[in-house]
Design a protein around this motif. Structure first.
Motif, short mmCIF file in Angstrom:
data_model
loop_
_atom_site.label_atom_id
_atom_site.label_comp_id
_atom_site.label_asym_id
_atom_site.label_seq_id
_atom_site.Cartn_x
_atom_site.Cartn_y
_atom_site.Cartn_z
N THR A 58 88.08 3.01 -28.42
CA THR A 58 87.33 2.06 -27.59
C THR A 58 85.90 1.86 -28.09
O THR A 58 85.21 2.80 -28.46
CB THR A 58 87.32 2.53 -26.14
N ILE A 59 85.49 0.59 -28.08
CA ILE A 59 84.18 0.19 -28.60
C ILE A 59 83.49 -0.73 -27.59
O ILE A 59 84.12 -1.59 -26.98
CB ILE A 59 84.33 -0.59 -29.93
N VAL A 60 82.17 -0.54 -27.43
CA VAL A 60 81.39 -1.39 -26.53
C VAL A 60 80.38 -2.19 -27.35
O VAL A 60 79.53 -1.62 -28.03
CB VAL A 60 80.63 -0.57 -25.47
N GLU A 61 80.49 -3.51 -27.27
CA GLU A 61 79.55 -4.43 -27.93
C GLU A 61 78.58 -4.98 -26.89
O GLU A 61 78.90 -5.07 -25.70
CB GLU A 61 80.33 -5.57 -28.58
N CYS A 62 77.39 -5.39 -27.34
CA CYS A 62 76.42 -6.01 -26.44
C CYS A 62 75.56 -6.98 -27.23
O CYS A 62 75.21 -6.71 -28.39
CB CYS A 62 75.54 -4.94 -25.78
N ASP A 63 75.23 -8.11 -26.62
CA ASP A 63 74.30 -9.05 -27.26
C ASP A 63 72.94 -8.37 -27.41
O ASP A 63 72.50 -7.64 -26.51
CB ASP A 63 74.15 -10.31 -26.41
N VAL A 64 72.30 -8.62 -28.52
CA VAL A 64 71.03 -7.96 -28.84
C VAL A 64 70.01 -8.11 -27.73
O VAL A 64 69.35 -7.14 -27.31
CB VAL A 64 70.47 -8.51 -30.17
N GLU A 65 69.87 -9.33 -27.19
CA GLU A 65 68.83 -9.56 -26.20
C GLU A 65 69.15 -8.96 -24.83
O GLU A 65 68.29 -8.92 -23.95
CB GLU A 65 68.56 -11.07 -26.04
N ALA A 88 80.92 4.13 -35.53
CA ALA A 88 82.17 4.00 -34.78
C ALA A 88 83.34 3.72 -35.70
O ALA A 88 84.41 4.35 -35.58
CB ALA A 88 82.04 2.88 -33.74
N LEU A 89 83.16 2.79 -36.62
CA LEU A 89 84.24 2.43 -37.53
C LEU A 89 84.61 3.60 -38.44
O LEU A 89 85.79 3.89 -38.67
CB LEU A 89 83.84 1.21 -38.37
N ASP A 90 83.61 4.31 -38.94
CA ASP A 90 83.87 5.44 -39.83
C ASP A 90 84.57 6.60 -39.12
O ASP A 90 85.16 7.47 -39.78
CB ASP A 90 82.57 5.95 -40.46
N SER A 91 84.52 6.61 -37.79
CA SER A 91 85.18 7.68 -37.05
C SER A 91 86.61 7.32 -36.65
O SER A 91 87.30 8.11 -35.99
CB SER A 91 84.37 8.04 -35.79
N LEU A 92 87.06 6.13 -37.05
CA LEU A 92 88.42 5.70 -36.76
C LEU A 92 89.42 6.66 -37.40
O LEU A 92 89.29 7.02 -38.57
CB LEU A 92 88.64 4.28 -37.29
N LYS A 160 75.42 -5.91 -31.18
CA LYS A 160 75.46 -4.54 -31.69
C LYS A 160 76.49 -3.73 -30.91
O LYS A 160 76.75 -4.00 -29.73
CB LYS A 160 74.10 -3.84 -31.53
N VAL A 161 77.05 -2.75 -31.58
CA VAL A 161 77.86 -1.75 -30.88
C VAL A 161 76.89 -0.75 -30.27
O VAL A 161 76.03 -0.20 -30.95
CB VAL A 161 78.84 -1.06 -31.83
N ILE A 162 77.03 -0.52 -28.96
CA ILE A 162 76.10 0.39 -28.27
C ILE A 162 76.78 1.68 -27.79
O ILE A 162 76.09 2.61 -27.38
CB ILE A 162 75.43 -0.31 -27.08
N ASP A 163 78.12 1.74 -27.88
CA ASP A 163 78.81 2.97 -27.47
C ASP A 163 80.25 2.89 -27.96
O ASP A 163 80.76 1.81 -28.28
CB ASP A 163 78.77 3.13 -25.95
N TYR A 164 80.90 4.05 -28.01
CA TYR A 164 82.31 4.09 -28.38
C TYR A 164 82.94 5.39 -27.88
O TYR A 164 82.24 6.29 -27.42
CB TYR A 164 82.49 3.94 -29.90
N ASP A 165 84.28 5.44 -27.93
CA ASP A 165 85.03 6.58 -27.39
C ASP A 165 84.71 6.82 -25.92
O ASP A 165 84.54 7.95 -25.47
CB ASP A 165 84.75 7.85 -28.20
N CYS A 166 84.65 5.73 -25.18
CA CYS A 166 84.38 5.79 -23.74
C CYS A 166 85.27 4.75 -23.06
O CYS A 166 85.78 3.84 -23.71
CB CYS A 166 82.92 5.49 -23.45
N PRO A 167 85.50 4.87 -21.76
CA PRO A 167 86.30 3.84 -21.08
C PRO A 167 85.64 2.47 -21.19
O PRO A 167 84.41 2.36 -21.10
CB PRO A 167 86.34 4.33 -19.63
N ILE A 168 86.44 1.44 -21.40
CA ILE A 168 85.94 0.07 -21.42
C ILE A 168 86.80 -0.78 -20.47
O ILE A 168 87.88 -0.36 -20.06
CB ILE A 168 85.96 -0.55 -22.83
N THR A 169 86.29 -1.95 -20.15
CA THR A 169 87.06 -2.91 -19.36
C THR A 169 87.21 -4.17 -20.19
O THR A 169 86.24 -4.84 -20.51
CB THR A 169 86.36 -3.22 -18.04
N PHE A 170 88.45 -4.47 -20.57
CA PHE A 170 88.76 -5.60 -21.44
C PHE A 170 89.42 -6.68 -20.60
O PHE A 170 90.56 -6.54 -20.19
CB PHE A 170 89.70 -5.13 -22.56
N ASN A 171 88.69 -7.75 -20.32
CA ASN A 171 89.21 -8.82 -19.46
C ASN A 171 89.74 -8.28 -18.13
O ASN A 171 90.78 -8.72 -17.63
CB ASN A 171 90.31 -9.60 -20.18
N GLY A 172 89.03 -7.32 -17.59
CA GLY A 172 89.41 -6.77 -16.30
C GLY A 172 90.40 -5.63 -16.36
O GLY A 172 90.72 -5.03 -15.33
#
Length: 233
Positions: A58-65, A88-92, A160-172
């Motif tokens: 699991t990966i979390v992206e966020c707009d820079v601003e 995150a990618l290197d830890s795949l 930017k990716v701001i977190d990974y290996d955590c729960p995410i919500t993908f389209n609900g």
């Protein structure tokens, strides 16, 4: 909970690729009471023959601003270009699917170089709630990639990716690390790790049962009689 039908993830994923399709697993999840596990019809494979199946990375992206200063304060790496994406990618790990939510639809979140690195790590695929780019390269690599479509604009100055290996919500739909991500041209379904065995056991049994139904229908049995006899349709 173990299954007599497979010994490990490698065997399960091989059976899924050879015998199953996503709709079957979705049907069994419905029967188990998990009725909201598809992440949306807009998420499609780059090529219709692509199949993705593996454990969720699991990966979390966020707009820079939109990145809160508190996140940057807690992890200085987030301030770097692309944030934590390379980490995150290197830890795949082998048989993991890079599944990313967050950010906006103003840039691509997956591309050719990322696919190349993921393949070197034996990753199973990528599913992003945004766009991919470098389509020709991804097609040449045949790396299973699912997205909202292709768009060349880079995430570099925008997301930017701001977190990974955590729960995410993908389209609900809630996705936890280790859940199974399974997708084909008809959609992507999230199988919670706690129900992987009953979901796939049921799907395999149904798939093998449907072969018997097919033979009966080909011999002239009516659909009503077939359903009454086999309980499958």
């Amino acid at each position: 909970m173990d299954s007599p039908l497979w010994k490990n993830d490698e065997e399960l994923f091989s059976i899924a690729r050879q015998e199953l399709f996503v709709a079957l697993v979705g049907d069994i999840l419905d029967q188990l009471g998990y009725v909201k596990q598809f992440i949306g019809p807009e998420i499609k494979p780059v090529a219709v023959e692509m199949i993705v199946i593996g454990r969720a990375k699991t990966i979390v992206e966020c707009d820079v601003e939109k990145i809160p200063q508190s996140i940057i304060t807690n992890n200085k790496k987030v301030a770097k270009p692309f944030g934590l994406i390379f980490e995150a990618l290197d830890s795949l790990k082998e048989n993991e699917v890079y599944i990313c939510d967050g950010g906006s639809l103003e840039y691509a979140q997956w591309g050719g170089l990322m696919s190349t690195r993921a393949m070197c790590l034996k990753g199973a695929g990528a599913v992003v709630n945004s766009y991919h780019r470098d389509t020709n390269e991804i097609l040449k690599l045949k790396f299973p990639t699912f997205s909202r479509g292709s768009y060349a604009q880079d995430q570099g100055p925008r997301g930017k990716v701001i977190d990974y290996d955590c729960p995410i919500t993908f389209n609900g739909i809630r996705v936890h690390p280790g859940d199974v991500v399974y997708g084909d041209r008809d959609g992507v379904v999230i199988v919670p790790k706690d129900v992987v065995v009953p979901a796939f056991t049921g799907a395999i049994e149904k798939a093998r049962g449907e072969k018997e139904v097919l033979k009966a229908l080909q011999k002239g049995m009516s659909t009503e009689d077939a359903f009454e006899h086999f309980g499958i349709m």
